[in-house]
Write a protein that holds these residues in place. Sequence first.
Motif, PDB file in Angstrom:
ATOM      1  N   THR A   1     -21.510  33.002 -21.660  1.00  0.00           N
ATOM      2  CA  THR A   1     -20.612  31.793 -22.116  1.00  0.00           C
ATOM      3  C   THR A   1     -21.518  30.844 -22.615  1.00  0.00           C
ATOM      4  OG1 THR A   1     -18.531  32.865 -21.598  1.00  0.00           O
ATOM      5  CG2 THR A   1     -18.689  30.575 -22.100  1.00  0.00           C
ATOM      6  N   VAL A   2     -21.817  30.179 -23.655  1.00  0.00           N
ATOM      7  CA  VAL A   2     -22.496  29.247 -23.957  1.00  0.00           C
ATOM      8  C   VAL A   2     -21.879  27.894 -24.587  1.00  0.00           C
ATOM      9  CG1 VAL A   2     -24.475  28.322 -25.080  1.00  0.00           C
ATOM     10  CG2 VAL A   2     -24.563  30.530 -23.998  1.00  0.00           C
ATOM     11  N   ARG A   3     -21.881  26.803 -24.153  1.00  0.00           N
ATOM     12  CA  ARG A   3     -21.386  25.745 -25.028  1.00  0.00           C
ATOM     13  C   ARG A   3     -22.467  25.259 -25.844  1.00  0.00           C
ATOM     14  NH1 ARG A   3     -17.354  21.793 -22.555  1.00  0.00           N
ATOM     15  NH2 ARG A   3     -17.279  20.132 -24.079  1.00  0.00           N
ATOM     16  N   ILE A   4     -21.914  24.724 -27.072  1.00  0.00           N
ATOM     17  CA  ILE A   4     -22.931  23.978 -27.822  1.00  0.00           C
ATOM     18  C   ILE A   4     -22.332  22.791 -28.681  1.00  0.00           C
ATOM     19  CG2 ILE A   4     -24.324  24.507 -30.134  1.00  0.00           C
ATOM     20  CD1 ILE A   4     -24.047  27.480 -29.909  1.00  0.00           C
ATOM     21  N   THR A   5     -23.215  21.688 -28.535  1.00  0.00           N
ATOM     22  CA  THR A   5     -22.589  20.591 -29.116  1.00  0.00           C
ATOM     23  C   THR A   5     -23.410  20.491 -30.415  1.00  0.00           C
ATOM     24  OG1 THR A   5     -22.433  19.667 -26.822  1.00  0.00           O
ATOM     25  CG2 THR A   5     -22.352  18.053 -28.692  1.00  0.00           C
ATOM     26  N   PHE A   6     -22.814  20.370 -31.401  1.00  0.00           N
ATOM     27  CA  PHE A   6     -23.376  20.022 -32.772  1.00  0.00           C
ATOM     28  C   PHE A   6     -22.947  18.701 -33.152  1.00  0.00           C
ATOM     29  CE2 PHE A   6     -21.617  24.616 -33.360  1.00  0.00           C
ATOM     30  CZ  PHE A   6     -23.004  25.252 -33.362  1.00  0.00           C
ATOM     31  N   VAL A   7     -24.245  18.018 -33.202  1.00  0.00           N
ATOM     32  CA  VAL A   7     -24.232  16.537 -33.545  1.00  0.00           C
ATOM     33  C   VAL A   7     -24.500  16.433 -35.066  1.00  0.00           C
ATOM     34  CG1 VAL A   7     -25.040  14.139 -32.911  1.00  0.00           C
ATOM     35  CG2 VAL A   7     -24.886  16.409 -31.091  1.00  0.00           C
ATOM     36  N   ASN A   8     -23.745  15.663 -35.802  1.00  0.00           N
ATOM     37  CA  ASN A   8     -24.173  15.459 -37.145  1.00  0.00           C
ATOM     38  C   ASN A   8     -24.919  13.921 -36.968  1.00  0.00           C
ATOM     39  OD1 ASN A   8     -24.459  15.000 -39.869  1.00  0.00           O
ATOM     40  ND2 ASN A   8     -22.322  15.949 -40.362  1.00  0.00           N
ATOM     41  N   ASP A   9     -26.077  13.837 -37.291  1.00  0.00           N
ATOM     42  CA  ASP A   9     -26.622  12.548 -37.068  1.00  0.00           C
ATOM     43  C   ASP A   9     -27.243  12.489 -38.631  1.00  0.00           C
ATOM     44  OD1 ASP A   9     -27.939   9.990 -36.479  1.00  0.00           O
ATOM     45  OD2 ASP A   9     -29.750  10.837 -35.476  1.00  0.00           O
ATOM     46  N   THR A  10     -26.350  12.719 -39.651  1.00  0.00           N
ATOM     47  CA  THR A  10     -26.566  12.571 -41.011  1.00  0.00           C
ATOM     48  C   THR A  10     -25.696  12.019 -41.736  1.00  0.00           C
ATOM     49  OG1 THR A  10     -25.880  14.498 -41.939  1.00  0.00           O
ATOM     50  CG2 THR A  10     -27.814  15.068 -40.903  1.00  0.00           C
ATOM     51  N   ALA A  11     -25.884  11.569 -43.071  1.00  0.00           N
ATOM     52  CA  ALA A  11     -25.098  10.647 -43.824  1.00  0.00           C
ATOM     53  C   ALA A  11     -23.904  11.842 -44.750  1.00  0.00           C
ATOM     54  CB  ALA A  11     -25.585   9.822 -44.885  1.00  0.00           C
ATOM     55  N   PHE A  12     -24.088  13.113 -44.214  1.00  0.00           N
ATOM     56  CA  PHE A  12     -23.316  14.115 -45.164  1.00  0.00           C
ATOM     57  C   PHE A  12     -22.583  15.207 -44.184  1.00  0.00           C
ATOM     58  CE2 PHE A  12     -26.600  12.773 -47.664  1.00  0.00           C
ATOM     59  CZ  PHE A  12     -25.958  12.414 -48.981  1.00  0.00           C
TER      60      PHE A  12
END
Length: 455
Positions: A376-387
């Motif tokens: 089991t893996v936790r993934i944090t998706f970080v959106n460091d963009t303007a879209f």
Amino acid sequence: ASDIGAPCAPWQHQSQFIPIRHDMNRRQFLASVSAAAVLPLPGFAGQTPLKLKAETVSQQILPEGEGTTAMLGFNGSMPGPEIRLKRGARASIEVENGLEEGTAVHWHGIRLENRMDGVPVLTQDLINPGDSKTYSFVPPDAGTYWYHSHYISQEQVARGLMGPLIVEDDAPLDLDHDITVILSDWIIDEDGSLVDEFTDMHSVAHAGYMGNFARGFLSRSEVQQGDRIRLRLINAATNRIFPLSISGVSGSVVALDGMALRQPRAASDLVLAPAQRADLIVDVTGPVGFDMPTRQEPYRLAELSISGENTDRQSGPPPTLAAPDLPAPGAPSQHLTLTMMGGAMGGRHGGANIWSFNDVSDLPDAPFAAIERGETVRITFVNDTAFPHGIHLHGHHFYELAADDSLGDLRDTTLVAAGESRDVLCVFDNPGRWLIHCHMLSHAIGGMRTWVEVT
Ligand code: C2O
Ligand code: CU
């Protein structure tokens, strides 16, 4: 507050700066329920394997009476024919390449064997012009999926290499109709020709190739007042997020990305990122309209007209879908962070290409993560963009996590607004090499893709 899991304001913002030809929309509205709005019948009766031929097609995309559009499709149509499979039964689908370039077909959302995943280089060789490949897999989950080209997909999908893939419920539900609505958009000239701007760098660095004309194709054009129906909505657009409002029905959302929700929920504020699906079970209260809200008037994507009244339908609680049968997540043994970077506006850097994950553009030679089967893996998706970005993981579904870490919806594609992040939990129980990429296909070709290996 939205109950679909994401605030809808940012997506509506996306549709604000994307021009849509409202004049054509009005004409489409008048010309609605034309034959062209109906998906081709499966026409696979008794075929083993099912045969899909990728080829050039001429399609009526614009309203009836306007020019036709030269596109790509399967078996002579765009979208391709609806494939219906039995859960738990082996399916064989032979894809013949009738194009003048290579192709490969991905069965989006199906938890299948890695070598059937349809990703050139990573899981298979290209199907060359004139060649065929038979894909064979056992779909483990009933629900709404789709298939599409996974080779230069920002162009081949935009040109039309896509279609619905339905895995039927074990026991049919008590419904009057089961109706697929597949949505997309295209840049089309007045004369009907498809504009070749699939790799336009300006759009790749912004929200992606975005059509000036959008519509839905339905598997049926009419219903009766009082019918109880299932709607299977599929966003097959390469880059456009569809906020949707559906009129003439009362009911709820029962599944997302193929997977039944624990509790049905209201269909208000429904938002579909590219590749996402939503299933609804609703009662028909009038002519059914599928509209995309925009800053101007709502844009009509598709509609179902009423012919007569269903007086036999017993009211009562709607049928419920079988719960998904996925492994329960354990305590995560890895916590990965994937930061979306790059693109226009804001001057952020983003790897060697226009977009990246963690400053790495395109597929690295080594997997982004090595995962042991069953972890089991936790993934944090970080959106460091303007879209906004809709991030898709191949071969698995994952749980979106709420702020308090409780398990939210099971998805294969998660929409992350600009400046926000999303945590997900995934049981990687499917061995192989699996892509993770933005399903805004312009962003994927612009570099926002990576892969993990499960062994
Ligand atoms: Cu629907 Cu990698 O794609
Ligand atoms: Cu993206």
